[in-house]
Write a protein that holds these residues in place. Sequence first.
Motif, PDB file in Angstrom:
ATOM      1  N   SER A 224      37.740  42.910  52.809  1.00  0.00           N
ATOM      2  CA  SER A 224      37.276  41.620  52.311  1.00  0.00           C
ATOM      3  C   SER A 224      35.802  41.704  51.907  1.00  0.00           C
ATOM      4  O   SER A 224      34.931  41.901  52.754  1.00  0.00           O
ATOM      5  CB  SER A 224      37.461  40.548  53.381  1.00  0.00           C
ATOM      6  OG  SER A 224      36.795  39.371  52.990  1.00  0.00           O
ATOM      7  N   SER A 225      35.550  41.553  50.592  1.00  0.00           N
ATOM      8  CA  SER A 225      34.141  41.633  50.184  1.00  0.00           C
ATOM      9  C   SER A 225      33.378  40.391  50.624  1.00  0.00           C
ATOM     10  O   SER A 225      32.173  40.462  50.859  1.00  0.00           O
ATOM     11  CB  SER A 225      33.976  41.879  48.680  1.00  0.00           C
ATOM     12  OG  SER A 225      35.069  41.506  47.940  1.00  0.00           O
ATOM     13  N   SER A 226      34.071  39.257  50.760  1.00  0.00           N
ATOM     14  CA  SER A 226      33.375  38.045  51.225  1.00  0.00           C
ATOM     15  C   SER A 226      32.929  38.211  52.671  1.00  0.00           C
ATOM     16  O   SER A 226      31.799  37.890  53.025  1.00  0.00           O
ATOM     17  CB  SER A 226      34.279  36.834  51.140  1.00  0.00           C
ATOM     18  OG  SER A 226      34.607  36.589  49.825  1.00  0.00           O
TER      19      SER A 226
ATOM     20  N   GLY B  30      36.779  47.598  41.599  1.00  0.00           N
ATOM     21  CA  GLY B  30      37.904  48.278  42.237  1.00  0.00           C
ATOM     22  C   GLY B  30      39.203  47.524  41.988  1.00  0.00           C
ATOM     23  O   GLY B  30      40.234  48.113  41.673  1.00  0.00           O
ATOM     24  N   THR B  31      39.126  46.200  42.099  1.00  0.00           N
ATOM     25  CA  THR B  31      40.317  45.371  41.906  1.00  0.00           C
ATOM     26  C   THR B  31      40.801  45.459  40.456  1.00  0.00           C
ATOM     27  O   THR B  31      42.000  45.610  40.200  1.00  0.00           O
ATOM     28  CB  THR B  31      40.000  43.913  42.281  1.00  0.00           C
ATOM     29  OG1 THR B  31      39.564  43.898  43.635  1.00  0.00           O
ATOM     30  CG2 THR B  31      41.182  43.000  42.117  1.00  0.00           C
ATOM     31  N   ALA B  32      39.883  45.390  39.494  1.00  0.00           N
ATOM     32  CA  ALA B  32      40.263  45.438  38.082  1.00  0.00           C
ATOM     33  C   ALA B  32      40.942  46.769  37.766  1.00  0.00           C
ATOM     34  O   ALA B  32      41.987  46.817  37.102  1.00  0.00           O
ATOM     35  CB  ALA B  32      39.033  45.239  37.202  1.00  0.00           C
TER      36      ALA B  32
ATOM     37  N   ALA C  79      44.087  39.811  47.752  1.00  0.00           N
ATOM     38  CA  ALA C  79      43.974  38.811  46.685  1.00  0.00           C
ATOM     39  C   ALA C  79      44.391  39.420  45.352  1.00  0.00           C
ATOM     40  O   ALA C  79      45.013  38.768  44.513  1.00  0.00           O
ATOM     41  CB  ALA C  79      42.542  38.310  46.604  1.00  0.00           C
ATOM     42  N   GLY C  80      44.059  40.689  45.178  1.00  0.00           N
ATOM     43  CA  GLY C  80      44.360  41.368  43.919  1.00  0.00           C
ATOM     44  C   GLY C  80      45.848  41.464  43.647  1.00  0.00           C
ATOM     45  O   GLY C  80      46.282  41.459  42.496  1.00  0.00           O
ATOM     46  N   LEU C  81      46.636  41.551  44.699  1.00  0.00           N
ATOM     47  CA  LEU C  81      48.088  41.702  44.539  1.00  0.00           C
ATOM     48  C   LEU C  81      48.695  40.461  43.893  1.00  0.00           C
ATOM     49  O   LEU C  81      49.501  40.538  42.973  1.00  0.00           O
ATOM     50  CB  LEU C  81      48.741  41.948  45.900  1.00  0.00           C
ATOM     51  CG  LEU C  81      50.242  42.134  45.851  1.00  0.00           C
ATOM     52  CD1 LEU C  81      50.580  43.517  45.317  1.00  0.00           C
ATOM     53  CD2 LEU C  81      50.881  41.947  47.203  1.00  0.00           C
TER      54      LEU C  81
ATOM     55  N   PHE D 245      40.430  50.761  49.925  1.00  0.00           N
ATOM     56  CA  PHE D 245      39.636  51.575  49.002  1.00  0.00           C
ATOM     57  C   PHE D 245      39.006  50.720  47.906  1.00  0.00           C
ATOM     58  O   PHE D 245      37.841  50.861  47.566  1.00  0.00           O
ATOM     59  CB  PHE D 245      40.502  52.672  48.379  1.00  0.00           C
ATOM     60  CG  PHE D 245      40.911  53.726  49.367  1.00  0.00           C
ATOM     61  CD1 PHE D 245      40.102  54.821  49.610  1.00  0.00           C
ATOM     62  CD2 PHE D 245      42.098  53.618  50.081  1.00  0.00           C
ATOM     63  CE1 PHE D 245      40.464  55.793  50.539  1.00  0.00           C
ATOM     64  CE2 PHE D 245      42.471  54.577  51.003  1.00  0.00           C
ATOM     65  CZ  PHE D 245      41.655  55.670  51.239  1.00  0.00           C
ATOM     66  N   ARG D 246      39.808  49.801  47.328  1.00  0.00           N
ATOM     67  CA  ARG D 246      39.254  49.048  46.200  1.00  0.00           C
ATOM     68  C   ARG D 246      38.175  48.076  46.660  1.00  0.00           C
ATOM     69  O   ARG D 246      37.195  47.829  45.949  1.00  0.00           O
ATOM     70  CB  ARG D 246      40.350  48.344  45.400  1.00  0.00           C
ATOM     71  CG  ARG D 246      41.126  47.280  46.120  1.00  0.00           C
ATOM     72  CD  ARG D 246      42.199  46.686  45.199  1.00  0.00           C
ATOM     73  NE  ARG D 246      42.791  45.488  45.759  1.00  0.00           N
ATOM     74  CZ  ARG D 246      44.033  45.411  46.240  1.00  0.00           C
ATOM     75  NH1 ARG D 246      44.801  46.461  46.224  1.00  0.00           N
ATOM     76  NH2 ARG D 246      44.504  44.283  46.724  1.00  0.00           N
ATOM     77  N   THR D 247      38.326  47.517  47.874  1.00  0.00           N
ATOM     78  CA  THR D 247      37.300  46.599  48.371  1.00  0.00           C
ATOM     79  C   THR D 247      35.973  47.342  48.575  1.00  0.00           C
ATOM     80  O   THR D 247      34.903  46.817  48.264  1.00  0.00           O
ATOM     81  CB  THR D 247      37.748  45.943  49.693  1.00  0.00           C
ATOM     82  OG1 THR D 247      39.035  45.368  49.499  1.00  0.00           O
ATOM     83  CG2 THR D 247      36.783  44.872  50.135  1.00  0.00           C
TER      84      THR D 247
HETATM   85  N1  ASP Z   1      40.346  42.614  48.953  1.00  0.00           N
HETATM   86  C1  ASP Z   1      39.566  42.639  47.753  1.00  0.00           C
HETATM   87  C2  ASP Z   1      38.149  42.182  48.051  1.00  0.00           C
HETATM   88  O1  ASP Z   1      37.912  41.437  48.973  1.00  0.00           O
HETATM   89  C3  ASP Z   1      40.168  41.801  46.664  1.00  0.00           C
HETATM   90  C4  ASP Z   1      41.488  42.413  46.264  1.00  0.00           C
HETATM   91  O2  ASP Z   1      42.501  42.114  46.868  1.00  0.00           O
HETATM   92  O3  ASP Z   1      41.488  43.262  45.363  1.00  0.00           O
HETATM   93  O4  ASP Z   1      37.224  42.574  47.404  1.00  0.00           O
END
Ligand code: ASP
Length: 404
Positions: free
Chosen positions: A264-266, A301-303, A346-348, A378-380
């Motif tokens: 979670s980036s937040s 990462g998400t994109a 969230a990306g899913l 990894f993407r986060t």
């Molecule tokens: N989990 C990612 C984030 O918090 C968002 C995603 O699901 O790609 O940055």
Amino acid sequence: MLKIKLHWQILIALILSIFFGVVFTDYVKYVSWMGDVFLRALRMIIVPLIFSSIVSGVTGLGSAENLGRMSLKTMLYYMMTSIFAIVTGLVLVNLIKPGVGADLGLSAVVEGLDVGRDSFGQTLLKIIPTNIIESLANTDLPAIIFFAIFFGFFTTRVAPVYRDPIVNFFNSVFEIMMKITMFVIKFTPLGIFGIVSALVAEHADNLLNIFGRMGIYMLTVIGALFIHAFITLPLLVRVLGRSNPVKHARGMSVPLLTAFSTSSSSATLPLTMEALEFNSGVSNKTTSFVLPLGATINMDGTALYQCIAVLFIAQAYGIELSILQQLIVMVTALLASIGAAGIPMAGLVIITVILSAVGLPLEGVGLILAVDRILDMFRTTVNVWSDSCGAVIIARSEGEELKV
Ligand code: ASP
């Protein structure tokens, strides 16, 4: 007593938690509460920290001209790196073709695919809060950021007698929130141990099976993320930011490991802000503007992940996407990553928007479901890393003296 640096403590916690999750699967419930406590503490910090940091940052910027320049640079950086990430993803998925021959029979059934499928226009509109108290209560970050920027800007437009107490107040709140953050950071290893051991225990029995089936797809995603994180972004930090990316990365180790563990980036945002200010030497003025925005809208990462996932699904269904369709995937992925919240998986959900934009079956999401949570880690990490590189580059372009 031997004092081990925090990032080593976190790494040890990560390794132990994998061991614990696999071996003591049934006992994980006795430690998972530590993860819950840690995540709750981070969430407790987010709203007051973001609100006060943006108000104090924007009032520190002073003029409309400074604010405009900062916003433009931030947006440009975010667009540029997201496009680089997407292109890296597209090239790799077209070269490796992980979806060709994937077994459709193994896909899971997903329900509730329609959740969160606002159109882009609606997403934009929702940035304007109708009731800021409600937005604060719901941790609706885009709306909070929007209001805080306005509030900060117009604070600078009123007479000193009104302005000064507000500026002092928000500066004080910000300082206090940073102190709380530093206190919470001390518990990161314990929190991460709780979070990751629970995660490992949950997936322990089918971990090897998943790797065997989805290995090539996972390697494609992770490979593309590595190229973006280890080549593209460091080059930008070196060339545009005239800074040392390795030194910067070392200072960012705690937030990056936390992003990896929490997905979670937040939730990681307080730690990212602390690390950038104290280790990389970026001013509060810059971090408080660039980072909250980044945690909500800049998701390289998400994109990248979304592009690879969509093309993987197309390949698995044997559907050839034309260049034009791939371009649509690119643009929608860019917009979708802006709309994705900085929370796990969230990306899913947002992938369904891209699937319907190019006319692919929504059920395709079932194919990638099993490994989404792992790839999310990894993407986060890449999302947070990109935000932090952006802060360094923008700080340098504003003529700041950095420590990296
Ligand atoms: N989990 C990612 C984030 O918090 C968002 C995603 O699901 O790609 O940055």
